[in-house]
Design an enzyme around this catalytic site. Structure first.
Site, PDB file in Angstrom:
ATOM      1  N   HIS A  82       0.844  -1.195   0.000  1.00  0.00           N
ATOM      2  CA  HIS A  82       0.000   0.000   0.000  1.00  0.00           C
ATOM      3  C   HIS A  82       0.876   1.241   0.000  1.00  0.00           C
ATOM      4  O   HIS A  82       1.847   1.324   0.745  1.00  0.00           O
ATOM      5  CB  HIS A  82      -0.897   0.019   1.240  1.00  0.00           C
ATOM      6  CG  HIS A  82      -1.806   1.205   1.267  1.00  0.00           C
ATOM      7  ND1 HIS A  82      -3.020   1.203   0.618  1.00  0.00           N
ATOM      8  CD2 HIS A  82      -1.654   2.439   1.800  1.00  0.00           C
ATOM      9  CE1 HIS A  82      -3.584   2.384   0.769  1.00  0.00           C
ATOM     10  NE2 HIS A  82      -2.775   3.160   1.486  1.00  0.00           N
ATOM     11  N   ASP A 161     -14.822   3.428   7.444  1.00  0.00           N
ATOM     12  CA  ASP A 161     -13.747   4.326   6.991  1.00  0.00           C
ATOM     13  C   ASP A 161     -14.247   5.191   5.842  1.00  0.00           C
ATOM     14  O   ASP A 161     -13.910   6.374   5.752  1.00  0.00           O
ATOM     15  CB  ASP A 161     -12.517   3.525   6.552  1.00  0.00           C
ATOM     16  CG  ASP A 161     -11.497   4.445   5.902  1.00  0.00           C
ATOM     17  OD1 ASP A 161     -10.990   5.334   6.607  1.00  0.00           O
ATOM     18  OD2 ASP A 161     -11.261   4.336   4.688  1.00  0.00           O
ATOM     19  N   ARG A 168     -13.794  13.625   6.718  1.00  0.00           N
ATOM     20  CA  ARG A 168     -12.459  14.204   6.975  1.00  0.00           C
ATOM     21  C   ARG A 168     -12.005  15.048   5.802  1.00  0.00           C
ATOM     22  O   ARG A 168     -11.417  16.118   5.970  1.00  0.00           O
ATOM     23  CB  ARG A 168     -11.436  13.079   7.226  1.00  0.00           C
ATOM     24  CG  ARG A 168     -11.598  12.427   8.589  1.00  0.00           C
ATOM     25  CD  ARG A 168     -10.815  11.136   8.662  1.00  0.00           C
ATOM     26  NE  ARG A 168      -9.403  11.340   8.439  1.00  0.00           N
ATOM     27  CZ  ARG A 168      -8.590  10.461   7.852  1.00  0.00           C
ATOM     28  NH1 ARG A 168      -9.051   9.285   7.440  1.00  0.00           N
ATOM     29  NH2 ARG A 168      -7.324  10.729   7.676  1.00  0.00           N
ATOM     30  N   SER A 183      -7.333   4.463   9.119  1.00  0.00           N
ATOM     31  CA  SER A 183      -8.045   4.425   7.834  1.00  0.00           C
ATOM     32  C   SER A 183      -7.360   3.426   6.894  1.00  0.00           C
ATOM     33  O   SER A 183      -7.997   2.525   6.332  1.00  0.00           O
ATOM     34  CB  SER A 183      -8.033   5.839   7.236  1.00  0.00           C
ATOM     35  OG  SER A 183      -8.378   5.828   5.880  1.00  0.00           O
ATOM     36  N   LYS A 187      -8.497  -0.956   6.056  1.00  0.00           N
ATOM     37  CA  LYS A 187      -8.740  -1.524   4.721  1.00  0.00           C
ATOM     38  C   LYS A 187      -7.751  -2.662   4.434  1.00  0.00           C
ATOM     39  O   LYS A 187      -8.111  -3.674   3.839  1.00  0.00           O
ATOM     40  CB  LYS A 187      -8.628  -0.421   3.659  1.00  0.00           C
ATOM     41  CG  LYS A 187      -9.826   0.532   3.732  1.00  0.00           C
ATOM     42  CD  LYS A 187      -9.693   1.721   2.820  1.00  0.00           C
ATOM     43  CE  LYS A 187      -8.690   2.715   3.316  1.00  0.00           C
ATOM     44  NZ  LYS A 187      -8.870   4.092   2.909  1.00  0.00           N
TER      45      LYS A 187
HETATM   46  N1  URA Z   1      -5.282   7.070   2.404  1.00  0.00           N
HETATM   47  C1  URA Z   1      -6.295   6.477   3.107  1.00  0.00           C
HETATM   48  O1  URA Z   1      -6.814   5.440   2.715  1.00  0.00           O
HETATM   49  N2  URA Z   1      -6.696   7.078   4.252  1.00  0.00           N
HETATM   50  C2  URA Z   1      -6.150   8.204   4.719  1.00  0.00           C
HETATM   51  O2  URA Z   1      -6.556   8.669   5.761  1.00  0.00           O
HETATM   52  C3  URA Z   1      -5.109   8.819   3.977  1.00  0.00           C
HETATM   53  C4  URA Z   1      -4.686   8.214   2.807  1.00  0.00           C
END
Ligand code: URA
Length: 433
Positions: A82, A161, A168, A183, A187
């Site tokens: 990621h 999220d 946000r 966040s 995932k």
């Molecule tokens: N990417 C995400 O998935 N969440 C965040 O808060 C920032 C970048």
């Protein structure tokens, strides 16, 4: 329990209990807490932070708010990667095929572009016919068959999220370490892989602008991953300068293919090899130096490029576009940005370059915007390079001519040219594990 009391507690900087965090996530997801109360708590978290335990609980509650992908039917070690987001970051298109060519099982769910940063799903959709939505069974069987599939995130992956992230984004509460860490990791945990390599970007094009903040974010995410029983490693890499020379969807796919052919530029190749080596370390248990050599070998012998082609074909894409990238449609209009004076590029604001590409049509201002896959920027010069007046610094590409003036203005705002030579900055800062 009342959300009012939870907000007040965090406003005073006190630690929330697991029950309070669970109450917040469950009821926020169900729509039983007003958006203004959710954002009040998010703002209090931004100001007062969260402990490790609070951050881990928030992550697990968000991960459990939707489906947890079961990858147990995949035969072999599943590994995910990621990136915290950047400009010109096409590393998934290069790293995932390298790792799959060497035996790793990459069952990857990726996102679309967000603000000034690009997204892997948009890039893949620039290949004729490529499907980024597969049924669960088709996804798993493809990974078992060829070792690799990259699809878009299903709507039911960490829906809590999704809700918090949208709020946000609108209330200036994105750049908080516990909120970003929870966040991203909610995932990643829900996506199910055993190993997770995090590419934490640092610099002007990243959410975290300083190395110190990036290390703190990396440590928070690695702790969460390990506590959840996943092998987790983070690499801090530069995002002060766009990665590679191409920014924009099909331009980046073409650059990824060139990199897999061994013709990639140095910064992109170095970062990709480092990420692939870290993933291979988890997959094979071998040391990093051996894994780096294996990754180089998969580029040199063409197996990684063949793996990308196999994935494109398996997901309905036209594989001849990988064999011959001249088949990608070209933008109708191009515009050259030229240096106004002799000197050295001392700074390129990567975020502004990302916005310039977005203005050309490569990104979205709103969810409804339709992308121009051909739009974007090819950089000829980057930070540290010497330039002479009249040199072409970059070429802008778009199918909408009227978009060029605003994009060119934004691009020029991103550049600082000085008369003194500039020291190149590091590409890879450190590994957190
Ligand atoms: N990417 C995400 O998935 N969440 C965040 O808060 C920032 C970048």
């Amino acid at each position: 329990m009342r959300i009012y009391d939870i907000i007040l507690k965090k406003r005073y900087g006190e630690e929330l209990t697991d029950e309070e965090i669970e109450f917040f996530v469950t009821n926020a997801s169900k729509g039983d807490i007003e958006n203004y109360q959710i954002t009040a708590l998010l703002m209090a978290i931004c100001f007062n932070g969260m402990t490790e335990r609070e951050t881990a609980t928030l992550t697990m509650c968000m991960a459990r708010s939707g489906d947890i992908v079961d990858l147990s039917s995949i035969d072999g070690y599943t590994v995910d990667k990621h990136s915290t987001g950047g400009v010109g970051d096409k590393t998934t298109l290069i790293v995932a095929p390298i790792v799959a060519a060497l035996g790793g099982k990459v069952a990857k769910m990726s996102g679309r572009g967000l603000g000034h940063t690009g997204g892997t799903v948009d890039k893949l959709e620039s290949i004729e016919g490529f499907q980024t939505t597969l049924s669960g069974d088709a996804f798993l069987s493809q990974v078992n068959r060829i070792g690799l599939s990259v699809i878009g995130q299903s709507g039911d992956l960490a829906p809590a999220d999704k809700k918090l992230y949208a709020l946000r984004n609108d209330t200036a509460t994105v750049d908080s370490i516990p909120l970003i860490a929870s966040s991203i990791m909610s995932k990643k945990l829900a996506a199910g892989s055993k190993g997770i390599v995090l590419d934490v970007k640092t610099g002007s094009g990243a959410f975290m602008k300083s190395v110190e903040e990036s290390v703190a974010l990396a440590k928070a995410m690695v702790k969460i991953g390990k506590a959840a029983g996943r092998d987790t490693v983070a690499v801090i890499t530069d995002m002060d300068i766009p990665l590679g020379n191409a920014v924009g969807n099909s331009l980046e796919v073409i650059e990824a293919v060139e990199t897999l052919k061994g013709n990639g530029c140095e910064d992109l190749t170095t970062v990709c090899l480092e990420l692939a080596a870290n993933m291979l370390t988890l997959v094979t248990g071998k040391d990093k130096a051996s894994c780096l050599e294996m990754a180089k070998g998969a580029i040199a012998d063409g197996s990684a490029l063949r793996k990308l082609r196999e994935m494109v074909e398996a997901q309905g894409g036209n594989p001849t576009w990988i064999d011959n990238t001249e088949l990608f449609p070209k933008a109708e209009f191009t515009y050259e940005i030229k240096a106004q004076a002799d000197g050295y590029i001392s700074f390129m604001n990567a975020e502004k370059i990302g916005v310039s590409s977005l203005l050309l049509g490569a990104g979205r201002n709103t969810n409804k915007d339709v992308l121009d896959f051909t739009a974007g920027i090819i950089l000829n010069k980057k930070t540290g390079d010497k330039v002479m007046a009249g040199d072409v610094l970059a070429t802008l590409y778009t199918n909408t001519e009227s978009k060029i003036p605003a994009a060119a203005k934004k691009f020029n705002e991103a550049l600082v040219i000085s008369s003194d030579p500039v020291k190149k900055q590091p590409l890879i800062y450190l590994t957190v594990n």
